[in-house]
Design a protein around this motif. Structure first.
Motif, PDB file in Angstrom:
ATOM      1  N   SER A  50       0.855  -1.432   0.024  1.00  0.00           N
ATOM      2  CA  SER A  50       0.141   0.527  -0.041  1.00  0.00           C
ATOM      3  C   SER A  50       1.325   1.518  -0.152  1.00  0.00           C
ATOM      4  O   SER A  50       1.482   1.748   0.747  1.00  0.00           O
ATOM      5  CB  SER A  50      -0.675  -0.116   1.027  1.00  0.00           C
ATOM      6  OG  SER A  50      -1.732   1.352   1.880  1.00  0.00           O
ATOM      7  N   PRO A  51       0.543   2.292  -1.123  1.00  0.00           N
ATOM      8  CA  PRO A  51       1.633   3.459  -1.233  1.00  0.00           C
ATOM      9  C   PRO A  51       1.303   4.689   0.638  1.00  0.00           C
ATOM     10  O   PRO A  51       2.743   5.147   0.622  1.00  0.00           O
ATOM     11  CB  PRO A  51       0.891   4.010  -1.830  1.00  0.00           C
ATOM     12  CG  PRO A  51      -0.674   3.497  -2.005  1.00  0.00           C
ATOM     13  CD  PRO A  51      -0.065   2.543  -1.723  1.00  0.00           C
ATOM     14  N   ARG A  52       0.424   3.934   1.470  1.00  0.00           N
ATOM     15  CA  ARG A  52       0.876   4.811   3.098  1.00  0.00           C
ATOM     16  C   ARG A  52       1.535   4.524   3.122  1.00  0.00           C
ATOM     17  O   ARG A  52       1.914   4.463   4.179  1.00  0.00           O
ATOM     18  CB  ARG A  52      -0.967   3.998   3.489  1.00  0.00           C
ATOM     19  CG  ARG A  52      -2.204   5.246   2.566  1.00  0.00           C
ATOM     20  CD  ARG A  52      -2.319   5.561   3.202  1.00  0.00           C
ATOM     21  NE  ARG A  52      -3.305   6.049   2.861  1.00  0.00           N
ATOM     22  CZ  ARG A  52      -3.747   7.584   1.511  1.00  0.00           C
ATOM     23  NH1 ARG A  52      -3.163   8.289   1.788  1.00  0.00           N
ATOM     24  NH2 ARG A  52      -5.900   8.092   0.920  1.00  0.00           N
ATOM     25  N   HIS A  53       2.215   2.756   3.457  1.00  0.00           N
ATOM     26  CA  HIS A  53       2.647   2.187   4.340  1.00  0.00           C
ATOM     27  C   HIS A  53       4.434   2.734   3.208  1.00  0.00           C
ATOM     28  O   HIS A  53       5.489   2.445   4.008  1.00  0.00           O
ATOM     29  CB  HIS A  53       3.092   0.926   3.957  1.00  0.00           C
ATOM     30  CG  HIS A  53       1.563   0.787   5.247  1.00  0.00           C
ATOM     31  ND1 HIS A  53       1.231  -1.004   5.358  1.00  0.00           N
ATOM     32  CD2 HIS A  53       1.163   1.331   4.799  1.00  0.00           C
ATOM     33  CE1 HIS A  53       0.274  -1.541   4.892  1.00  0.00           C
ATOM     34  NE2 HIS A  53       0.049  -0.235   5.757  1.00  0.00           N
ATOM     35  N   ALA A  54       4.240   2.865   2.005  1.00  0.00           N
ATOM     36  CA  ALA A  54       5.903   3.594   1.858  1.00  0.00           C
ATOM     37  C   ALA A  54       6.719   4.356   2.008  1.00  0.00           C
ATOM     38  O   ALA A  54       6.115   5.408   2.790  1.00  0.00           O
ATOM     39  CB  ALA A  54       5.780   3.292   0.122  1.00  0.00           C
ATOM     40  N   ASP A  55       8.283   4.327   1.902  1.00  0.00           N
ATOM     41  CA  ASP A  55       8.936   5.643   2.374  1.00  0.00           C
ATOM     42  C   ASP A  55       9.653   5.878   0.611  1.00  0.00           C
ATOM     43  O   ASP A  55      10.005   6.949   0.262  1.00  0.00           O
ATOM     44  CB  ASP A  55       9.856   4.841   2.884  1.00  0.00           C
ATOM     45  CG  ASP A  55       9.402   4.640   4.512  1.00  0.00           C
ATOM     46  OD1 ASP A  55       8.708   5.382   4.865  1.00  0.00           O
ATOM     47  OD2 ASP A  55       9.738   3.786   5.046  1.00  0.00           O
ATOM     48  N   ALA A  56       9.627   4.958   0.005  1.00  0.00           N
ATOM     49  CA  ALA A  56       9.972   5.240  -1.414  1.00  0.00           C
ATOM     50  C   ALA A  56       8.829   4.641  -2.423  1.00  0.00           C
ATOM     51  O   ALA A  56       8.693   3.083  -2.428  1.00  0.00           O
ATOM     52  CB  ALA A  56      11.207   4.203  -1.475  1.00  0.00           C
ATOM     53  N   LEU A  57       8.896   4.998  -4.180  1.00  0.00           N
ATOM     54  CA  LEU A  57       8.449   4.099  -4.953  1.00  0.00           C
ATOM     55  C   LEU A  57       9.060   4.393  -6.242  1.00  0.00           C
ATOM     56  O   LEU A  57      10.202   4.846  -6.162  1.00  0.00           O
ATOM     57  CB  LEU A  57       7.309   5.985  -5.497  1.00  0.00           C
ATOM     58  CG  LEU A  57       6.517   6.180  -4.368  1.00  0.00           C
ATOM     59  CD1 LEU A  57       5.307   7.173  -4.967  1.00  0.00           C
ATOM     60  CD2 LEU A  57       5.435   5.231  -4.027  1.00  0.00           C
TER      61      LEU A  57
END
Ligand code: SF4
Lengths: 138, 306
Positions: A50-57
Motif C-alpha cells: 500500500s502506498p500509505r506504508h511506503a517511503d520510496a516509490l
C-alpha cells in the motif's frame, strides 16, 4: 529529532512498486533483488502493498497520458517524506517511444525524482547501488 | 505513592514500554529465523526499532471521508488492552495472591479487544480492501474463539473449577503443570493454534493476506497509527506465549520459563514458515470442526481427570 528521523528513514526504507506501463522486465528485476540471492531485507528494505506504508516509490515504465493521473495519485497518497526512484531506461527518458502521440515525457516534469537508474533492464546490483545513492542524498 | 506505582507498572514495567521493547525484539527474532529458513542473511537486530521510529516520525494521513475518531480509536484499543494484559500476567504470576475471582474472564475480553480494534480501524478507513480485511478478521475471530474458550474450560476444569488466574498457577505448582496430562496437551495445542490465529500469522494471516488484499485493515494507515498497530502485534507476540505458559506450563515466575518461552516462539515461527495460507472458509472449518471436536474431546478427558 531531525537526526532520528533521518536514521529511521535510512535504516528502513519500505518500497512500493509503481508499474506505470513498463514492459515488465524492470519489474522482474525489482523482484529479483527481494529474492534470497540479493536479500535487501539486510538493509531493512521491504516491499509493501500500500502506498500509505511506503517511503520510496519505485517507478518503472514510460509515462503516458493514460497513467499520469494514476502516478500522481499514488504520489499524493504516499506520506511524506518519500523518495521517488526511477528504474529503467524507460523511466529515465522516453527514448525510443519519444515520437509517440501518447508519451508525455519523463517523470521529473511532474513529480520530483531522486535518483535515476538506467539500464534496460538495470542489473539488480545497479538497482541496489541506486537505492544506496538515493539514501545518501537524504 | 500508590498511584505512581500503578502508573509505573502500566506504562513502564511490565506494561507498555517493557512489553513493546521485548515484543519488537521478538519480531526481529521472527524475521531473522524466517530469513535463515529462506537461506538469507536477514535484517540487523535494530530493524524493528528503526521501523517503529521511522513510522512515529512520518506523516500520518487520514483518508478523506473516514471517521476520524474511530480511525485512531482502533489502533489505540489494541495498545491499551495489551499493556493491561501484560501487567495482569506479570502480577498474577509473581504474586498469585493479587488474583481476584473472574480475572480470567477479564483476560478473555482484553484478548478480544485487539481484534476489535483492528475491525474498528479497518471499517473506519473507508477502503474496500480494508472492509474485506475487517470482515475476514471478524470471521476469523469467531472461528478461533470457540475452541479457545473450550481450551480455557479444560484448564479451569483441571484447576478444580477455579476461574481465578492465581489459583490456576498455584494448582499447577501443587500438582505439576497441566501440560503433562492428555487433556493438558490438547489444551496446549488448541491454545497454540489460536495464538497463531490471534497473531494473524501464516496459515491464518487471512485478514491481511498481502497478495490478495494488500494489508487488509491496515491499508489506509500510515505514520503513528500504523506504528501503533505494529507495536500491538509485537506486544501480542510477547504476551500470548506468556499466557500459554501460565495456563498450561506452570507459570513463568522461574528461570526455566525463558527456555519454554523461546521454545514456543520458535514453534510459532516454524508453523508460520512451513504452511500455506488457508482460505477463510477453510480456517472456519478447521477451527470449528477439526480443532473444535479435539477441544471437546479434551474437555471430556479433563472431566474424567485424565
Ligand atoms: S527499461 Fe527496458 S526493461 Fe525496463 S521497462 Fe523499459 S523496455 Fe522494459
Amino acid at each position: 529529532m531531525g537526526n532520528a528521523k533521518l536514521w529511521g528513514l535510512k535504516k528502513s526504507p519500505w518500497v512500493f512498486h509503481v508499474a506505470a506501463a513498463p514492459c515488465n522486465n524492470c519489474d522482474i528485476e525489482i523482484l529479483d533483488i527481494l529474492t534470497p540471492r540479493w536479500d535487501v531485507e539486510r538493509f531493512g528494505i521491504v516491499l509493501v502493498g500500500s502506498p500509505r506504508h511506503a517511503d520510496a516509490l519505485l517507478v518503472t515504465g514510460v509515462l503516458n497520458r493514460k497513467n499520469l493521473p494514476r502516478v500522481l495519485e499514488v504520489y499524493r497518497q504516499t506520506p511524506k517524506p518519500c523518495l521517488v526512484i526511477a528504474i529503467g531506461a524507460c523511466a529515465c527518458h522516453p527514448n525510443i517511444f519519444q515520437p509517440s502521440y501518447n508519451v508525455i515525457g519523463p517523470y521529473d516534469k511532474y513529480i520530483p525524482v531522486d535518483v535515476y537508474i538506467p539500464g534496460c533492464p538495470p542489473k539488480p546490483e545497479a538497482i541496489i547501488l541506486g537505492v544506496v545513492k538515493a539514501l545518501q542524498r537524504l | 505513592m500508590n498511584i505512581v506505582r500503578i502508573l509505573f507498572s502500566f506504562i513502564v514495567f511490565p506494561g507498555f514500554i517493557f512489553s513493546a521493547v521485548i515484543g519488537l525484539f521478538l519480531t526481529w527474532i521472527d524475521r531473522k529465523v524466517t530469513a535463515r529458513i529462506h537461506w538469507r542473511v536477514g535484517p540487523p537486530w535494530f530493524q524493528p526499532y528503526a521501523d517503529f521510529l521511522k513510522l512515529l516520525l512520518k506523516e500520518t494521513i487520514i483518508p478523506e471521508g473516514s471517521s476520524k475518531v474511530l480511525f485512531f480509536l482502533g489502533p489505540l484499543l489494541g495498545v491499551v488492552s495489551m499493556s493491561i494484559l501484560a501487567v495482569m500476567l506479570f502480577s498474577m504470576n509473581f504474586n498469585p495472591a493479587s488474583s481476584y475471582v473472574g480475572d480470567l474472564i477479564v483476560i478473555i475480553y482484553l484478548l478480544a479487544l485487539a481484534p476489535i480494534g483492528i475491525i474498528i480501524g479497518g471499517s473506519a478507513s473507508k477502503n474496500p480492501l480494508a472492509s474485506v480485511g475487517a470482515s475476514r478478521e471478524m470471521t476469523q475471530y469467531f472461528a478461533y474463539e470457540l475452541p479457545f474458550l473450550f481450551a480455557l474450560a479444560i484448564v479451569i476444569l483441571k484447576a478444580g473449577g477455579n476461574i481465578k488466574f492465581g489459583e490456576i498457577i498455584l494448582a499447577q505448582e501443587a500438582t505439576g503443570p497441566f501440560l503433562y496430562s492428555l487433556s493438558g496437551v490438547i489444551a496446549a495445542v488448541v491454545i497454540l493454534l489460536s495464538t497463531q490465529a490471534k497473531l494473524s500469522f501464516v496459515p491464518f494471516d487471512i485478514p491481511e493476506a498481502e497478495q490478495e488484499i494488500m494489508a487488509g485493515p491496515y491499508i489506509e494507515y500510515s505514520g503513528v497509527a500504523l506504528a501503533m498497530y505494529k507495536v500491538t502485534r509485537a506486544m501480542m507476540f510477547f504476551t500470548l506465549p506468556l499466557f500459554l505458559i501460565s495456563l498450561v506450563w506452570g507459570g513463568f515466575a522461574n528461570w526455566w520459563a525463558i527456555l519454554k518461552f523461546l521454545l514456543i516462539i520458535v514453534l510459532i515461527i516454524l508453523i508460520k514458515n512451513t504452511n500455506p495460507r488457508l482460505r477463510i472458509d477453510q480456517a472456519l472449518k478447521f477451527f470449528w470442526i477439526g480443532i473444535g471436536i479435539l477441544s471437546i474431546l479434551g474437555l471430556v478427558l479433563a472431566f474424567y481427570g485424565l
